[in-house]
Scaffold this active site. Structure first.
Site, PDB file in Angstrom:
ATOM      1  N   GLY A 216       0.847  -1.196   0.000  1.00 57.00           N
ATOM      2  CA  GLY A 216       0.000   0.000   0.000  1.00 57.00           C
ATOM      3  C   GLY A 216       0.874   1.234   0.000  1.00 57.00           C
ATOM      4  O   GLY A 216       2.028   1.188  -0.447  1.00 57.00           O
ATOM      5  N   SER A 217       0.342   2.313   0.529  1.00 59.79           N
ATOM      6  CA  SER A 217       1.069   3.581   0.447  1.00 59.79           C
ATOM      7  C   SER A 217       2.206   3.649   1.464  1.00 59.79           C
ATOM      8  O   SER A 217       2.195   2.952   2.490  1.00 59.79           O
ATOM      9  CB  SER A 217       0.095   4.738   0.676  1.00 59.79           C
ATOM     10  OG  SER A 217      -0.394   4.665   1.990  1.00 59.79           O
ATOM     11  N   THR A 218       3.152   4.522   1.199  1.00 61.74           N
ATOM     12  CA  THR A 218       4.289   4.687   2.107  1.00 61.74           C
ATOM     13  C   THR A 218       3.826   5.206   3.468  1.00 61.74           C
ATOM     14  O   THR A 218       4.312   4.761   4.513  1.00 61.74           O
ATOM     15  CB  THR A 218       5.332   5.627   1.462  1.00 61.74           C
ATOM     16  OG1 THR A 218       5.788   5.006   0.251  1.00 61.74           O
ATOM     17  CG2 THR A 218       6.528   5.856   2.366  1.00 61.74           C
ATOM     18  N   THR A 220       0.968   4.684   5.045  1.00 62.36           N
ATOM     19  CA  THR A 220       0.400   3.583   5.835  1.00 62.36           C
ATOM     20  C   THR A 220       1.494   2.593   6.223  1.00 62.36           C
ATOM     21  O   THR A 220       1.493   2.058   7.343  1.00 62.36           O
ATOM     22  CB  THR A 220      -0.710   2.863   5.041  1.00 62.36           C
ATOM     23  OG1 THR A 220      -1.657   3.826   4.604  1.00 62.36           O
ATOM     24  CG2 THR A 220      -1.417   1.830   5.882  1.00 62.36           C
ATOM     25  N   GLY A 221       2.434   2.358   5.329  1.00 56.79           N
ATOM     26  CA  GLY A 221       3.530   1.436   5.629  1.00 56.79           C
ATOM     27  C   GLY A 221       4.286   1.860   6.880  1.00 56.79           C
ATOM     28  O   GLY A 221       4.628   1.034   7.730  1.00 56.79           O
ATOM     29  N   GLU A 238       5.743  -3.362   0.838  1.00 59.40           N
ATOM     30  CA  GLU A 238       5.815  -2.982  -0.581  1.00 59.40           C
ATOM     31  C   GLU A 238       5.016  -1.697  -0.706  1.00 59.40           C
ATOM     32  O   GLU A 238       3.784  -1.713  -0.615  1.00 59.40           O
ATOM     33  CB  GLU A 238       5.184  -4.072  -1.455  1.00 59.40           C
ATOM     34  CG  GLU A 238       5.882  -5.415  -1.392  1.00 59.40           C
ATOM     35  CD  GLU A 238       7.144  -5.472  -2.248  1.00 59.40           C
ATOM     36  OE1 GLU A 238       7.525  -4.433  -2.835  1.00 59.40           O
ATOM     37  OE2 GLU A 238       7.749  -6.542  -2.316  1.00 59.40           O
TER      38      GLU A 238
HETATM   39  P1  NAD Z   1      -3.318   2.526   1.520  1.00 59.82           P
HETATM   40  O1  NAD Z   1      -2.013   2.570   2.197  1.00 59.82           O
HETATM   41  O2  NAD Z   1      -4.238   3.685   1.638  1.00 59.82           O
HETATM   42  O3  NAD Z   1      -4.180   1.260   1.998  1.00 59.82           O
HETATM   43  C1  NAD Z   1      -3.666  -0.055   1.922  1.00 59.82           C
HETATM   44  C2  NAD Z   1      -4.297  -0.907   3.009  1.00 59.82           C
HETATM   45  O4  NAD Z   1      -3.893  -0.453   4.301  1.00 59.82           O
HETATM   46  C3  NAD Z   1      -5.807  -0.924   3.030  1.00 59.82           C
HETATM   47  O5  NAD Z   1      -6.226  -2.268   3.229  1.00 59.82           O
HETATM   48  C4  NAD Z   1      -6.157  -0.064   4.230  1.00 59.82           C
HETATM   49  O6  NAD Z   1      -7.386  -0.393   4.818  1.00 59.82           O
HETATM   50  C5  NAD Z   1      -5.028  -0.375   5.158  1.00 59.82           C
HETATM   51  N1  NAD Z   1      -4.737   0.657   6.168  1.00 59.82           N
HETATM   52  C6  NAD Z   1      -4.946   2.000   6.081  1.00 59.82           C
HETATM   53  N2  NAD Z   1      -4.452   2.614   7.188  1.00 59.82           N
HETATM   54  C7  NAD Z   1      -3.943   1.636   7.982  1.00 59.82           C
HETATM   55  C8  NAD Z   1      -3.255   1.638   9.231  1.00 59.82           C
HETATM   56  N3  NAD Z   1      -3.031   2.772   9.899  1.00 59.82           N
HETATM   57  N4  NAD Z   1      -2.836   0.454   9.726  1.00 59.82           N
HETATM   58  C9  NAD Z   1      -3.039  -0.701   9.046  1.00 59.82           C
HETATM   59  N5  NAD Z   1      -3.682  -0.758   7.855  1.00 59.82           N
HETATM   60  C10 NAD Z   1      -4.116   0.388   7.325  1.00 59.82           C
HETATM   61  O7  NAD Z   1      -2.973   2.216  -0.019  1.00 59.82           O
HETATM   62  P2  NAD Z   1      -3.962   2.164  -1.274  1.00 59.82           P
HETATM   63  O8  NAD Z   1      -4.448   3.542  -1.556  1.00 59.82           O
HETATM   64  O9  NAD Z   1      -4.952   1.061  -1.086  1.00 59.82           O
HETATM   65  O10 NAD Z   1      -2.950   1.708  -2.429  1.00 59.82           O
HETATM   66  C11 NAD Z   1      -2.259   2.602  -3.240  1.00 59.82           C
HETATM   67  C12 NAD Z   1      -0.807   2.707  -2.809  1.00 59.82           C
HETATM   68  O11 NAD Z   1      -0.240   1.394  -2.731  1.00 59.82           O
HETATM   69  C13 NAD Z   1       0.060   3.442  -3.815  1.00 59.82           C
HETATM   70  O12 NAD Z   1       0.972   4.271  -3.138  1.00 59.82           O
HETATM   71  C14 NAD Z   1       0.822   2.330  -4.530  1.00 59.82           C
HETATM   72  O13 NAD Z   1       2.046   2.730  -5.104  1.00 59.82           O
HETATM   73  C15 NAD Z   1       1.005   1.353  -3.428  1.00 59.82           C
HETATM   74  N6  NAD Z   1       1.214   0.009  -3.957  1.00 59.82           N
HETATM   75  C16 NAD Z   1       2.453  -0.561  -3.809  1.00 59.82           C
HETATM   76  C17 NAD Z   1       2.705  -1.832  -4.349  1.00 59.82           C
HETATM   77  C18 NAD Z   1       4.050  -2.466  -4.228  1.00 59.82           C
HETATM   78  O14 NAD Z   1       4.188  -3.667  -4.515  1.00 59.82           O
HETATM   79  N7  NAD Z   1       5.086  -1.763  -3.818  1.00 59.82           N
HETATM   80  C19 NAD Z   1       1.672  -2.515  -5.002  1.00 59.82           C
HETATM   81  C20 NAD Z   1       0.423  -1.914  -5.109  1.00 59.82           C
HETATM   82  C21 NAD Z   1       0.202  -0.659  -4.569  1.00 59.82           C
END
Ligand code: NAD
Length: 472
Positions: A216-218, A220-221, A238
């Site tokens: 997901g996003s940096t 949230t990571g 990731e």
């Molecule tokens: P996001 O970070 O908003 O959400 C991802 C997940 O995290 C969701 O399931 C969400 O419910 C959960 N989440 C949100 N806040 C949380 C927290 N505080 N604690 C735990 N879980 C939480 O990301 P998104 O908008 O769904 O995805 C888009 C982003 O993901 C883009 O930045 C994209 O580049 C990245 N991405 C990276 C890869 C990779 O392999 N590096 C692959 C796909 C997407």
């Protein structure tokens, strides 16, 4: 009963709408944190039995699970298309289902024999890999099924059980996939728990979770890394990217235009390792802009279930607003819109495929991750400058070099700070090649033996030569 009927609550739940039409797709139950506790407890209870099946036993079941995905691929692709928005055709929904089966099978094909670390006649040491326990998987909304497979397949092969939390934007896709896998897997080996940020937060700090796999996003990571610290969980993250592509001055614009287009616009630009900023030398600038514009003009965008379309809507309005805002800023900052940039009124989150030329490298459309169908094309006059720009951000997921010269391709590739550098392609991930990010695009890798070993505890066994029986 359809898969969609099987995964919906009997009554109530939250309605999920189709981002192309606004129509209801289905309903999802929203369990709370108490349900997460029950899911983790069930997965913990199932883990010793799953591990005890041994690698061959687990692989046989996972192979049958891949067969089940293939048998239901079209029904799953239709649901994915309706919920996520991506068309059935092109590198989209059917492609994603094919990738699910391919990745599952590739994960099973990796040899996992214990590694002999020392065997010098005096000392003998080998490294074994044991399950960690329960893996928590948290995923995004762009490739919900494929990324779920990336997370759960290595975890399960290594003898862990999995609790998976889908994105709140695309829960039905992941619940449907898990439902199909669970027609083959033993009970509670794979448990899906839909929910939003609260469930994600609870999973990332849960004492019953041994490892987190997050995509997901940096932003949230970073929250997940912090939340996992108290229990010293293993973490693979990731994260976001802003991949650069550099065209070299010996490239043929007409020959590379289609590859560049799909590198950037796969899944309508909603792809982590998509080409997100393109650097083109003065001598080829106009030709590359013209050729890319021709390709973009030919790509039909529309409702995913319409077989002719290869581009779809943005999955959610929030992402649409980010893309629209960045293109507006680019225009205001002197950008020349070659095509697109002017969304039509009407239902759905459709934003046209957009190319913006003549931007400075610090314009937000270049410097920030757009995660949608808008590609900035930046002119460069020295290759050193282009490489410095490509490396100038704090993320580094992928990058690409476009040239017919193998020697130049290698030289430039070795100077780029990214987890993967592609040559004359972009985002062409392969289950045999480890994939992960540099800098704030994350750490840890997925795929291949290196990815599998991240779901295991390495145990070194060492003694004098002959002090214990080596593995066969
Ligand atoms: P996001 O970070 O908003 O959400 C991802 C997940 O995290 C969701 O399931 C969400 O419910 C959960 N989440 C949100 N806040 C949380 C927290 N505080 N604690 C735990 N879980 C939480 O990301 P998104 O908008 O769904 O995805 C888009 C982003 O993901 C883009 O930045 C994209 O580049 C990245 N991405 C990276 C890869 C990779 O392999 N590096 C692959 C796909 C997407």
């Amino acid at each position: 009963m359809t898969i969609l009927e099987a995964i919906q609550p009997a009554t109530g739940g939250r309605t999920i709408t189709d981002p192309a039409t606004g129509e209801a797709v289905g309903r999802v139950a929203e369990p709370g944190v108490a349900d997460l506790d029950a899911a983790v407890a069930a997965a913990r209870a199932a883990q010793p039995g799953w591990a005890a099946r041994g690698d061959a036993g687990r692989a046989a079941l996972l192979s049958a699970a891949a067969d089940a995905v293939e048998a239901h691929a079209e029904e799953l692709a239709v649901l994915l298309s309706r919920e996520q928005g991506k068309p059935l055709n092109g590198p989209n929904a059917r492609f994603e289902l094919e990738a699910c089966a391919t990745w599952l099978r590739a994960t099973l094909a990796v040899p996992l024999d214990p590694e002999v670390a020392v065997d010098d006649g005096e000392t003998y040491a080998e490294i074994h890999h044991r399950p960690l326990g329960v893996v928590g998987a948290i995923g995004p909304w762009n490739w919900p099924m494929m990324i779920s497979i990336w997370q759960l397949a290595p975890a399960l092969r290594m003898g862990n059980t999995v609790v998976i939390k889908p994105s709140e934007y695309t829960p039905l896709s992941v619940l449907a996939l898990a439902h199909v896998l669970n027609t083959v897997l033993p009970a509670d080996v794979l448990v899906a728990v839909p929910g939003g940020r609260g469930v994600g937060e609870a999973l990332s700090s849960h004492p019953g979770i041994d490892k987190l796999m997050f995509t997901g996003s940096t932003v949230t990571g970073k929250a997940i890394i912090r939340a996992s610290a108290d229990s010293v969980k293993r973490v693979t993250v990731e994260l976001g990217g802003n991949d650069a592509g550099i065209v070299l001055d010996d490239a043929d614009p007409a020959a590379i235009a289609e590859g560049l287009f799909w590198g950037a616009f796969i899944n309508t630009g909603q792809t982590c390792a998509a080409l997100k900023r393109l650097y083109v030398p003065d001598s080829l600038y106009d030709a590359v802009c013209d050729e890319l514009t021709k390709v973009a003009a030919e790509m039909p965008m529309g409702v995913g279930l319409d077989e002719q379309n290869v581009l779809g809507p943005l999955q959610n309005r929030q992402q649409y607003d980010i893309v629209a805002g960045l293109v507006d800023e680019a225009r205001a900052g002197g950008g020349r819109v070659l095509i697109g940039g002017d969304p039509a009124d009407g239902p759905g989150n459709f934003y046209p495929a957009t190319l913006v030329a003549d931007l400075p490298n610090d314009n937000p459309l270049v410097a920030q991750e757009q995660f949608g169908p808008a590609l900035p094309i930046v002119r460069y006059s020295s290759l050193d400058e282009a490489i410095a720009w490509a490396n100038g951000l704090n993320v580094g997921l992928g990058a690409s070099v476009w040239t017919p010269s193998p020697a130049r391709a290698r030289d430039v590739a070795l100077r780029l700070d990214a987890g993967t550098v592609w040559i004359n392609e972009h985002g062409a991930i392969d289950p045999r090649v480890p994939f992960g990010g540099a800098k704030q695009s994350g750490y840890g890798v997925e795929f291949a033996r290196a990815g599998l070993l991240e779901c295991a505890q390495p145990v070194a066994i060492k003694g004098a030569a002959g002090s214990f029986a080596p593995s066969a």
